[in-house]
Each structure stands twice: as C-alpha cells, then as structure tokens.
Design a protein around this motif. Structure first.
Motif, PDB file in Angstrom:
ATOM      1  N   THR A  11      48.315  44.900  35.779  1.00  0.00           N
ATOM      2  CA  THR A  11      48.050  46.145  36.509  1.00  0.00           C
ATOM      3  C   THR A  11      47.526  47.238  35.587  1.00  0.00           C
ATOM      4  OG1 THR A  11      50.389  46.669  36.270  1.00  0.00           O
ATOM      5  CG2 THR A  11      49.698  45.741  38.372  1.00  0.00           C
ATOM      6  N   TYR A  72      51.039  36.688  37.561  1.00  0.00           N
ATOM      7  CA  TYR A  72      49.900  37.500  37.952  1.00  0.00           C
ATOM      8  C   TYR A  72      49.381  36.991  39.292  1.00  0.00           C
ATOM      9  CZ  TYR A  72      49.291  39.474  33.203  1.00  0.00           C
ATOM     10  OH  TYR A  72      49.440  40.129  32.009  1.00  0.00           O
ATOM     11  N   SER A  73      48.951  37.895  40.127  1.00  0.00           N
ATOM     12  CA  SER A  73      48.299  37.506  41.376  1.00  0.00           C
ATOM     13  C   SER A  73      46.886  37.043  41.047  1.00  0.00           C
ATOM     14  CB  SER A  73      48.252  38.679  42.351  1.00  0.00           C
ATOM     15  OG  SER A  73      47.363  39.670  41.854  1.00  0.00           O
ATOM     16  N   GLU A  74      46.264  36.394  41.994  1.00  0.00           N
ATOM     17  CA  GLU A  74      44.878  35.962  41.796  1.00  0.00           C
ATOM     18  C   GLU A  74      43.981  37.170  41.514  1.00  0.00           C
ATOM     19  OE1 GLU A  74      41.542  33.364  44.216  1.00  0.00           O
ATOM     20  OE2 GLU A  74      43.665  32.955  44.583  1.00  0.00           O
ATOM     21  N   GLU A  75      44.237  38.272  42.208  1.00  0.00           N
ATOM     22  CA  GLU A  75      43.451  39.500  42.004  1.00  0.00           C
ATOM     23  C   GLU A  75      43.662  40.057  40.591  1.00  0.00           C
ATOM     24  OE1 GLU A  75      43.116  44.045  43.747  1.00  0.00           O
ATOM     25  OE2 GLU A  75      44.253  42.559  44.882  1.00  0.00           O
ATOM     26  N   GLN A  76      44.889  40.033  40.091  1.00  0.00           N
ATOM     27  CA  GLN A  76      45.161  40.529  38.742  1.00  0.00           C
ATOM     28  C   GLN A  76      44.493  39.646  37.682  1.00  0.00           C
ATOM     29  OE1 GLN A  76      49.458  40.555  39.301  1.00  0.00           O
ATOM     30  NE2 GLN A  76      49.483  42.742  38.843  1.00  0.00           N
ATOM     31  N   GLN A  78      41.753  37.891  38.113  1.00  0.00           N
ATOM     32  CA  GLN A  78      40.327  38.211  38.211  1.00  0.00           C
ATOM     33  C   GLN A  78      40.019  39.508  37.472  1.00  0.00           C
ATOM     34  OE1 GLN A  78      37.795  36.366  39.743  1.00  0.00           O
ATOM     35  NE2 GLN A  78      36.394  37.866  38.863  1.00  0.00           N
ATOM     36  N   GLN A  79      40.857  40.537  37.672  1.00  0.00           N
ATOM     37  CA  GLN A  79      40.642  41.821  36.997  1.00  0.00           C
ATOM     38  C   GLN A  79      40.764  41.673  35.482  1.00  0.00           C
ATOM     39  OE1 GLN A  79      43.581  44.253  38.894  1.00  0.00           O
ATOM     40  NE2 GLN A  79      42.249  44.780  40.604  1.00  0.00           N
ATOM     41  N   GLU A  82      37.609  39.912  34.201  1.00  0.00           N
ATOM     42  CA  GLU A  82      36.447  40.794  34.227  1.00  0.00           C
ATOM     43  C   GLU A  82      36.508  41.794  33.070  1.00  0.00           C
ATOM     44  OE1 GLU A  82      36.286  42.552  38.121  1.00  0.00           O
ATOM     45  OE2 GLU A  82      35.742  40.647  39.079  1.00  0.00           O
TER      46      GLU A  82
END
Length: 195
Positions: A11, A72-76, A78-79, A82
């Motif tokens: 996060t 970690y979530s999939e979105e985390q 990915q972030q 990136e």
C-alpha cells in the motif's frame, strides 16, 4: 531519515507512485530474454503473471520478503510491479527442467536496491545465486560503484548466507534486518589511499 522501501507494504507504493518520476538510467530492451545458465532465463516484465500470486499471497514467503506474515492482493502486486518497472530493471525468472518451463521468481535491480524472490519449491538449487551473479556483472557494466540489498531480515538465514558468499557485507542495521552491499569498484578515495 529512513526511506520506506518497496518491500515494507504494498500500500505504500501508491504513495510512492505519486512522487515525480525520475529518469531511469537503465537502458532497456524489453523483448530480450536473457540466458543465465542452461536452465535459468530472465524474462523482462511484461504483465502480472499468475505465478506471482503464489509468492506474494503466501504468508510464510512474505515473512521473508517484507518481515510480516501478510499477503498482497492482486492489485497490490500489480502496483508493486509497475513501480519497480518504472524505477529499475524487473524480470521474471524462468526455469527449464527438460520439457517443463516455469516462471519461478522475480528479480529487480534499481540504482539503490536489489531484490530477488524464488518460489519455495525451487530454493536451495543455487538459482538465486546464479541470477545475483548476473546482476553483479550487470551493475559493473552500468558503471555502478556498488550493488545494495536494502533489507534482509534477521531470520532469513538462507538469503544472508547467499549474499555473504557473494561478498556482500552488512553495512546498515535496521529494526529487524540489515542492509547489505557489495563494492563493485574501488572508490577514488580507496584508490588514493592505497598509493
């Protein structure tokens, strides 16, 4: 003042990603696969691959990566990828065993950090060592004076052993970890002192 590294919590990356972009000093060839050994290859990061979920959603693996049994979530993920991709060289580690080809980890080299994650099922095969030796070479080619690992937790004995065997040394103590560094070329001061 201590800077928060990418491993602390995913996060925190959202906050980091809002900072002004700095120009990367890395020349990139996004399409080129790099052969490390007969069985080990590096694939430039292209997208989030499902294999990553296994490493970053396993609390035991995360304990060694970030120092806490979190996921970690999939979105985390990915972030994180990136952000790493914008601030250094990010690769997946591919392992070939006969006809079976698998993505078994990832590795990231930035100007002031190096991080490597290997799937638990593929540890103790000297894969991390071979990949790290390549990045030591790569860092020298980039003209770096040193390569640094910002955080190896006290309980991660395998990582400490691997990095010290490759001439990394602890140079900065953190709460539950040490930062490690390997000198790549003599500094001007050291060269002058030896004359």
């Amino acid at each position: 003042m201590t800077s928060i590294k990418w491993r602390t919590l995913a996060t925190d990356l959202i906050r980091k990603r809002t900072q002004p972009k700095t120009e990367s000093s890395f020349k990139r060839n996004r399409s080129k696969k790099i052969q490390i050994t007969e069985k080990i290859y590096l694939i430039p990061f292209d997208k989030l691959r499902k294999e990553s979920l296994k490493w970053y959603q396993d609390p035991e693996s995360m304990y060694h990566i970030v120092g806490a049994k979190i996921t970690y979530s999939e979105e985390q993920i990915q972030q994180m990828y990136e952000w790493q991709n914008e601030h250094g060289l990010l690769y997946y580690i591919e392992y070939k065993n006969g006809d079976l080809v698998q993505i078994i980890g990832d590795v990231w080299l930035a100007k002031d950090d190096y991080a490597i994650v290997i799937d638990q099922a593929f540890r103790n095969r000297h894969i991390g060592r071979a990949v790290t030796k390549y990045f030591i070479y790569k860092s020298k080619k980039l003209g770096r004076e040193f390569i640094m690992v910002s955080e190896i937790f006290d309980w991660n004995k395998a990582s400490k052993q691997m990095f010290t065997s490759l001439n990394f040394y602890p140079f900065k103590e953190n709460k539950d970890s040490w930062s490690y560094r390997r000198q790549l070329k003599k500094s001007k001061r050291t060269s002058e002192e030896s004359k």
